[in-house]
Enzyme design. Structure first.
Site, PDB file in Angstrom:
ATOM      1  N   LEU A 105       8.404   6.223  -0.739  1.00 16.59           N
ATOM      2  CA  LEU A 105       7.965   7.083  -1.837  1.00 16.59           C
ATOM      3  C   LEU A 105       6.545   6.757  -2.273  1.00 16.59           C
ATOM      4  O   LEU A 105       5.907   7.551  -2.945  1.00 16.59           O
ATOM      5  CB  LEU A 105       8.913   6.949  -3.029  1.00 16.59           C
ATOM      6  CG  LEU A 105      10.378   7.292  -2.744  1.00 16.59           C
ATOM      7  CD1 LEU A 105      11.226   7.034  -3.974  1.00 16.59           C
ATOM      8  CD2 LEU A 105      10.514   8.730  -2.290  1.00 16.59           C
ATOM      9  N   GLY A 106       6.055   5.588  -1.900  1.00 17.76           N
ATOM     10  CA  GLY A 106       4.699   5.216  -2.271  1.00 17.76           C
ATOM     11  C   GLY A 106       4.491   3.731  -2.094  1.00 17.76           C
ATOM     12  O   GLY A 106       5.422   2.970  -1.811  1.00 17.76           O
ATOM     13  N   GLY A 121       1.640   0.345  -3.459  1.00 20.49           N
ATOM     14  CA  GLY A 121       0.529  -0.069  -4.302  1.00 20.49           C
ATOM     15  C   GLY A 121       0.265  -1.543  -4.142  1.00 20.49           C
ATOM     16  O   GLY A 121       0.779  -2.198  -3.226  1.00 20.49           O
ATOM     17  N   ASP A 152       2.377   2.126 -21.933  1.00 22.45           N
ATOM     18  CA  ASP A 152       1.609   2.956 -21.005  1.00 22.45           C
ATOM     19  C   ASP A 152       2.145   4.386 -21.004  1.00 22.45           C
ATOM     20  O   ASP A 152       2.424   4.958 -19.953  1.00 22.45           O
ATOM     21  CB  ASP A 152       1.644   2.364 -19.599  1.00 22.45           C
ATOM     22  CG  ASP A 152       0.488   2.880 -18.737  1.00 22.45           C
ATOM     23  OD1 ASP A 152      -0.567   3.235 -19.306  1.00 22.45           O
ATOM     24  OD2 ASP A 152       0.634   2.936 -17.512  1.00 22.45           O
ATOM     25  N   MET A 212       1.238  -4.118  -5.838  1.00 31.78           N
ATOM     26  CA  MET A 212       2.334  -5.038  -6.096  1.00 31.78           C
ATOM     27  C   MET A 212       3.480  -4.910  -5.101  1.00 31.78           C
ATOM     28  O   MET A 212       4.251  -5.830  -4.917  1.00 31.78           O
ATOM     29  CB  MET A 212       2.876  -4.816  -7.515  1.00 31.78           C
ATOM     30  CG  MET A 212       1.862  -5.104  -8.590  1.00 31.78           C
ATOM     31  SD  MET A 212       1.295  -6.806  -8.518  1.00 31.78           S
ATOM     32  CE  MET A 212      -0.128  -6.674  -9.595  1.00 31.78           C
ATOM     33  N   GLY A 213       3.630  -3.755  -4.493  1.00 27.89           N
ATOM     34  CA  GLY A 213       4.746  -3.585  -3.578  1.00 27.89           C
ATOM     35  C   GLY A 213       4.887  -2.159  -3.109  1.00 27.89           C
ATOM     36  O   GLY A 213       3.996  -1.330  -3.296  1.00 27.89           O
TER      37      GLY A 213
END
Length: 679
Positions: free
Chosen positions: A21-22, A24, A137, A26-27
């Site tokens: 799904l994606g 970045g 956030d 961090m993981g």
């Protein structure tokens, strides 16, 4: 969804991985399926992060905090294993665009859909704040518009990467335009900061314009701190609530709960009134308001491989799991308020495309759940992997379940001797598995105190909807040993039943447990040691709510036979004694005689807690300030040792602490502090 890449796992925990799904910094977020075909999003942490002990400790804390947050329009945590070689966490998955994407394609929200959006997101933040958590956030990229209503997401791992509100280089983190004035001024962000961002979010949804405009970050910051937001075009009623949320001073802002209440009134005015027979108009029920006015098309993602149809019995359980969203790993935030933590920014990673898709939450009859209401809520799926550190038990495992098999929730009637005598051994596979789990957990807890000779027998009374755990007979058993058995049995029973209620809420009938003790073989009577309900919450699995007590202290004072406990207790006791002597020598406010008091430490396996106590022989710790001094030293020293052991010993479960003072003239402890070392 993207195809899986070479090197991607085929399974993570109990989930079969079918794509990405994606990804970045961090993981990576993988698309996964449960054995029943439930779609899930699984975040797996990169190896470089996993090798950092400090990162792991913060990730554990983050998982526990996420497990506390339950409510409408939120993303329920389904499972996690922060101790795996590659730590991971999983949430449900549902299709839909982010608010940013929707506004770019379709323009502002209007009418009932706008009011449902405002109501749902405010209710989500109210639940977050009630749990003692701050999102930190709130922004358009972190809200998904599903066919079932809005979903506030991104309780990822960003704070695990950065435990402060300002980076080490002094650069403030966050997204310009969604940062509150007080965060710009002082780097502080509490629930009021979330509400400032909520006001900006609703204004953006209503107008399609950023309320403080665009431009360089310092220009936007100036407008946030001293300028008026652009609210032209909003209805007067909604504008009034948003203006309150956007007040420059935190104390002047509306709370999330109050905002949700106000917006729900606006939502009610949009709901369609229908005729009820020939008796005239009947207003739409509150729980149906979101469904009545929410307009968002269903999204179908053909890339997902359709699983074989589940049985009706399993399907009912599956559809009760809240449809929710998880971002890939790049932008979210989650923090405890100052009362619980030093604060901090959690930055999370969203996928390379900067989006997440989600699937609609539907009830058993196929109807889409109401947006912005607490309707049928999340009933988190229980993974099949039996890892004791997976966070799978919410405070109420039946929250949001329409027709649970366990119907005696809230019944305070103590199980009777007749019900105990009528109980029978396990007759189904689920009962046998539950009995083995309870008996095994009790045995493990008792073993650390050298009480291996005590055994638990588990029986079931379906009519009473109660599991009976019976100990004894053991001749001349000390009262303290019996109390250890009692605590271990209650803890094991509550945990096992809560997991069963979570996993099979419409078929598992047992939600009560009772602990009995037989005094001799063949007895037809037994003493009741205690009883309770799994729906009341299992204190040993709910982070941040635990308090030490005399029963736990009595257990902790019993000598341990576990070599790891003995080793850690010895090292902690020496370090604590040295730290306390140093504090006494350096602090003029502490009576010097306090340095001569005896300090001890022991473990309560049922509460998974370390107890520290000091014998105030000379009356040096009479004042509150003196005792606060000792609590501070004890907490810091004990938690340092407990976290260190927890980071490298997979079987270590002691993460809580409690500190007590024994007055020289009494044998009763005064508890001066308790908490969780990972919070």
């Amino acid at each position: 969804m993207q195809p899986a890449r070479p090197g991607d796992p085929s399974r993570v925990g109990p989930y079969r991985i079918i794509g990405r799904l994606g990804s970045g910094g961090m993981g990576t977020v993988h698309a996964g399926l449960t054995a029943d075909g439930l779609r899930v999003a699984v975040k797996v942490i990169h190896p470089a992060q996993a090798e950092d002990p400090e990162f792991r400790a913060r990730f554990r804390r983050e998982v526990q905090l996420s497990a506390r947050v339950q409510g409408p329009c939120l993303v329920p945590l389904l499972a996690a294993d922060p101790e795996a070689d590659a730590p991971w966490l999983a949430t449900a998955y549902a299709p839909g665009p982010t608010l940013n994407q929707y506004l770019a394609d379709h323009g502002p929200l209007t009418g009932g859909t706008l009011y449902a959006f405002a109501t749902g997101t405010a209710q989500a933040l109210a639940a977050v704040h009630e749990a003692g958590v701050v999102h930190r956030d709130v922004k358009p990229q972190n809200v998904i518009l599903t066919p079932a209503g809005p979903r506030v997401l991104d309780f990822g791992i960003a704070r695990a990467a950065d435990g402060t509100s300002v980076t080490r280089t002094g650069v403030m983190t966050g997204t310009p335009g969604w940062i509150s004035p007080e965060y710009y001024r002082a780097g502080t962000a509490g629930p009021e900061g979330d509400m400032f961002a909520w006001g900006a979010l609703v204004a953006y949804a209503a107008t399609g314009r950023l309320p403080f405009g665009t431009g360089a970050p310092d220009v936007v910051a100036f407008r946030v701190m001293s300028g008026d937001p652009d609210l032209d075009g909003m209805s007067e009623e909604l504008r009034e609530v948003v203006e309150s949320a956007l007040a420059k001073e935190p104390a002047d802002r509306i709370s999330a709960a109050a905002a949700a209440q106000e917006c729900s009134r606006f939502l009610a005015s949009q709901a369609t009134q229908v005729l009820a027979g020939g008796d005239g108009p009947a207003p739409t029920r509150v729980g149906e308001l979101g469904t009545a006015v929410w307009e968002m098309p269903a999204v179908d993602d053909p890339i997902w491989h359709a699983p074989s149809p589940p049985s009706r019995r399993r399907a009912v359980t599956t559809v009760l799991v809240a449809a929710a969203v998880i971002g890939a790993l790049a932008g979210g935030a989650l923090a405890l308020p100052a009362a619980f933590s030093n604060g901090g920014e959690r930055g999370a990673a969203r996928g390379a495309a900067g989006r997440s898709t989600v699937s609609p939450a539907r009830h058993a009859d196929g109807a889409t759940g109401p947006a912005g209401t607490s309707g049928p809520g999340p009933a988190a799926a229980t993974p099949t992997a039996a890892d004791p550190r997976e966070i799978r038990v919410p405070t109420d495992p039946l929250a949001g379940v329409d027709h649970p098999a366990f119907t005696r929730a809230g019944d305070e009637t103590q199980p009777s001797d007749d019900e105990w005598r009528a109980s029978t051994t396990a007759s189904t596979q689920e009962e046998r598995d539950t009995a083995r789990a309870i008996e095994g957990d009790v045995r493990s807890m008792l073993a650390t105190k050298g009480l291996d000779h005590l055994t638990a027998t588990v029986t079931f009374d379906r009519r009473a909807q109660t599991v009976m755990v019976t100990g004894g007979p053991v001749s001349q058993l000390p009262e303290d040993d019996q109390e250890v058995f009692h605590k271990a049995a209650e803890t094991a029973s509550c945990t096992a039943l809560a997991r069963r209620l979570q996993g099979s809420p419409t078929t598992w009938p047992y939600g009560r447990y009772s602990v009995f003790w037989k005094n001799s073989d063949g007895d037809t009577e037994a003493d009741v040691l205690g009883f309770g309900q799994a729906t009341d919450g299992c204190y040993n699995e709910v982070a941040g709510q635990w308090q030490g007590d005399e029963s736990g202290m009595a257990t902790a004072r019993m000598p341990s036979t576990d070599k790891d406990e003995i080793r850690v207790a010895d090292a902690t006791d020496k370090a604590l004694t040295a730290a306390w002597k140093t504090r006494v020598a350096e602090d003029d406010g502490v009576d010097p005689s306090a340095a001569d008091d005896d300090i001890s430490l022991g473990f309560d396996p049922a509460g998974k807690a370390a107890y520290v106590w000091i014998q105030d022989t000379y009356g040096a710790l009479i004042g509150r300030a003196q005792r606060d001094n000792f609590q501070d030293v004890a907490r810091r020293t004990a938690c340092e040792k407990l976290r260190d052991e927890y980071s490298r010993n997979r079987s270590w479960q002691y993460i809580r602490w409690s500190v007590a003072v024994y007055d020289g003239n009494t044998g009763t402890p005064e508890f001066i502090g308790s908490g969780d070392c990972l919070s």
